[in-house]
Design a protein around this motif. Structure first.
Motif, PDB file in Angstrom:
ATOM      1  N   PRO A 182       0.803  -1.225   0.000  1.00  0.00           N
ATOM      2  CA  PRO A 182       0.000   0.000   0.000  1.00  0.00           C
ATOM      3  C   PRO A 182       0.837   1.276   0.000  1.00  0.00           C
ATOM      4  O   PRO A 182       0.311   2.352  -0.286  1.00  0.00           O
ATOM      5  CB  PRO A 182      -0.817  -0.122   1.288  1.00  0.00           C
ATOM      6  CG  PRO A 182      -0.003  -0.985   2.183  1.00  0.00           C
ATOM      7  CD  PRO A 182       0.712  -1.945   1.278  1.00  0.00           C
ATOM      8  N   TYR A 183       2.132   1.159   0.320  1.00  0.00           N
ATOM      9  CA  TYR A 183       3.008   2.331   0.371  1.00  0.00           C
ATOM     10  C   TYR A 183       4.320   2.008  -0.339  1.00  0.00           C
ATOM     11  O   TYR A 183       4.713   0.840  -0.468  1.00  0.00           O
ATOM     12  CB  TYR A 183       3.322   2.729   1.823  1.00  0.00           C
ATOM     13  CG  TYR A 183       2.138   2.693   2.741  1.00  0.00           C
ATOM     14  CD1 TYR A 183       1.125   3.650   2.619  1.00  0.00           C
ATOM     15  CD2 TYR A 183       2.012   1.706   3.709  1.00  0.00           C
ATOM     16  CE1 TYR A 183       0.019   3.620   3.445  1.00  0.00           C
ATOM     17  CE2 TYR A 183       0.904   1.670   4.537  1.00  0.00           C
ATOM     18  CZ  TYR A 183      -0.093   2.616   4.407  1.00  0.00           C
ATOM     19  OH  TYR A 183      -1.199   2.576   5.215  1.00  0.00           O
ATOM     20  N   ASN A 184       4.994   3.040  -0.787  1.00  0.00           N
ATOM     21  CA  ASN A 184       6.374   2.851  -1.227  1.00  0.00           C
ATOM     22  C   ASN A 184       7.215   2.455  -0.007  1.00  0.00           C
ATOM     23  O   ASN A 184       6.963   2.919   1.111  1.00  0.00           O
ATOM     24  CB  ASN A 184       6.945   4.145  -1.810  1.00  0.00           C
ATOM     25  CG  ASN A 184       6.166   4.628  -3.014  1.00  0.00           C
ATOM     26  OD1 ASN A 184       5.706   3.832  -3.823  1.00  0.00           O
ATOM     27  ND2 ASN A 184       6.019   5.941  -3.137  1.00  0.00           N
ATOM     28  N   VAL A 185       8.203   1.628  -0.243  1.00  0.00           N
ATOM     29  CA  VAL A 185       9.106   1.216   0.836  1.00  0.00           C
ATOM     30  C   VAL A 185      10.546   1.393   0.358  1.00  0.00           C
ATOM     31  O   VAL A 185      10.913   0.938  -0.730  1.00  0.00           O
ATOM     32  CB  VAL A 185       8.865  -0.248   1.260  1.00  0.00           C
ATOM     33  CG1 VAL A 185       9.899  -0.674   2.315  1.00  0.00           C
ATOM     34  CG2 VAL A 185       7.456  -0.437   1.799  1.00  0.00           C
ATOM     35  N   GLU A 186      11.344   2.082   1.152  1.00  0.00           N
ATOM     36  CA  GLU A 186      12.776   2.232   0.901  1.00  0.00           C
ATOM     37  C   GLU A 186      13.520   1.506   2.025  1.00  0.00           C
ATOM     38  O   GLU A 186      13.366   1.848   3.207  1.00  0.00           O
ATOM     39  CB  GLU A 186      13.186   3.705   0.888  1.00  0.00           C
ATOM     40  CG  GLU A 186      12.510   4.552  -0.190  1.00  0.00           C
ATOM     41  CD  GLU A 186      13.165   4.411  -1.555  1.00  0.00           C
ATOM     42  OE1 GLU A 186      14.215   3.741  -1.640  1.00  0.00           O
ATOM     43  OE2 GLU A 186      12.625   4.973  -2.519  1.00  0.00           O
ATOM     44  N   ILE A 187      14.284   0.488   1.656  1.00  0.00           N
ATOM     45  CA  ILE A 187      15.043  -0.279   2.643  1.00  0.00           C
ATOM     46  C   ILE A 187      16.505   0.139   2.569  1.00  0.00           C
ATOM     47  O   ILE A 187      17.136   0.036   1.512  1.00  0.00           O
ATOM     48  CB  ILE A 187      14.888  -1.790   2.418  1.00  0.00           C
ATOM     49  CG1 ILE A 187      13.422  -2.196   2.623  1.00  0.00           C
ATOM     50  CG2 ILE A 187      15.803  -2.565   3.360  1.00  0.00           C
ATOM     51  CD1 ILE A 187      13.163  -3.669   2.462  1.00  0.00           C
ATOM     52  N   ILE A 188      17.024   0.621   3.687  1.00  0.00           N
ATOM     53  CA  ILE A 188      18.400   1.136   3.749  1.00  0.00           C
ATOM     54  C   ILE A 188      19.264   0.132   4.524  1.00  0.00           C
ATOM     55  O   ILE A 188      18.997  -0.158   5.695  1.00  0.00           O
ATOM     56  CB  ILE A 188      18.455   2.495   4.450  1.00  0.00           C
ATOM     57  CG1 ILE A 188      17.524   3.497   3.766  1.00  0.00           C
ATOM     58  CG2 ILE A 188      19.890   3.022   4.497  1.00  0.00           C
ATOM     59  CD1 ILE A 188      17.271   4.756   4.578  1.00  0.00           C
TER      60      ILE A 188
END
Length: 346
Positions: free
Chosen positions: A208-214
């Motif tokens: 449902p959302y953009n996800v940025e994994i760092i």
């Protein structure tokens, strides 16, 4: 969600076996790049070497997740007249636990030499204070596994001040599902996020959302995620949960940290995580860690306009010979997945 246990444990064992003391993380990041690429995700690196994996959701809101690949370690401070190495620490390893541990010295030319970390009074038959002398960094040395008798002998190997010294992690996964190793902080959390990535891809999950994994590289010295992608609205650190004095967390739980040395985490995010843990019948604990900081702490200190929270698997004996159980890994993956797929941001 059903997670691939064999995949998660493979990633954990392989990643834990890669030397990556803070400031020397390229090999760990390269390993993760290959694994992320094999899953088919889009990724990039920033200037300090953080690996950022981007997942597209159905809305413009962006959730950030972070875990760090850098570990505690040592560096050559100087070369002594007898060819042994004096040391300085990288981050905060428990120095007494390093006595008699094997290590690897990484030179600037790319050569690797093995050695042993010892107190400078290593023999009970010789030194009257061998058992009692304080194990602090000034009293420790590295005995190199090469024929060196002088400072010049060691220099001829290409070893110099500033070379990284990586501590042998001694990785072991037991039949009873305990994961024993140095540097579970925070490579077990990196493995957790890789497990979530694998599950999303395998099950073709629409987010449902953009996800940025760092996957960060300087957390142990306080600035791993001090700068993050500008589209991130909230950042959830996945880092080890503490076990010990006055704490509720165990090796079988997912820890939800309400406050650490940087102050309280976001009230709404933390409350949502607690409610999701309850709704999904997870084994969890809420705790306060007074001697702890995270990549979210660094991001907030760096001026990023975000809200942040912290969770992670319970890990025993932090900064020493650490241990957790796969149950804590599973509980943490379930909570991460529940968080990034929950459609209620409140």
């Amino acid at each position: 969600m059903k997670f691939n246990k064999d995949y998660v444990l493979r990633i954990a064992k392989e990643l834990l076996s890669i030397d990556s003391p803070t400031g020397y993380t390229n090999k760990a990041i390269e390993y993760l790049e290959k694994e992320v690429n094999a899953l088919g995700y889009t990724y990039s690196r920033n200037a300090k070497g953080n690996l950022i994996v981007s997942l597209k959701g159905t809305s413009d809101y962006t959730i950030g997740l972070c875990a760090h690949t850098d570990t505690l370690g040592l560096m050559v401070r100087s070369i002594s007249s007898d060819g042994t190495l004096a040391l300085t620490n990288l981050g905060g390893p428990l120095i007494p636990t390093l006595d008699a541990e094997y290590c690897r010295i990484h030179t600037r030319e790319g050569n690797i030499y093995t050695g042993t970390i010892l107190a400078n009074v290593p023999a009970s038959h010789v030194y009257p204070d061998a058992a009692t002398k304080e194990r602090k960094i000034e009293n420790m040395l590295v005995r190199i596994d090469e024929v060196v008798k002088t400072k010049e002998d060691t220099e001829k190997l290409g070893i110099q001040n500033g070379d990284f010294v990586a501590i042998d992690p001694k990785v072991e996964i037991t039949k009873s599902d305990f994961i024993k190793s140095r540097f579970l902080d925070d490579k077990i959390s990196v493995s957790i996020l890789m497990g979530v990535l694998e599950a999303i891809k395998t099950n073709n999950i629409e987010l449902p959302y953009n996800v940025e994994i760092i996957f960060s590289t300087y957390e142990e010295v306080g600035h791993g995620s001090s700068s993050i992608p500008s589209n991130i609205n909230e950042l959830l650190a996945v880092d080890m949960g503490c076990i010990g004095l006055d704490l509720a967390c165990t090796e079988y739980d997912v820890s939800i940290c309400a406050k650490d040395s940087s102050g309280p985490y976001d009230y709404n995010m933390t409350t949502k995580l607690v409610n999701l843990a309850k709704a999904n019948k997870l084994s969890y604990a809420v705790d306060i860690y007074p001697y702890y900081g995270s990549d979210v702490s660094a991001a907030l200190s760096g001026g990023n306009n975000i809200r942040g929270a912290l969770i992670g698997p319970g890990v025993h004996a932090s900064h020493g010979m650490e241990r957790t159980h796969y149950q804590a890994v599973e509980q943490t993956m379930q909570l991460v997945y529940a968080y990034i797929t929950d459609k209620d941001l409140a």
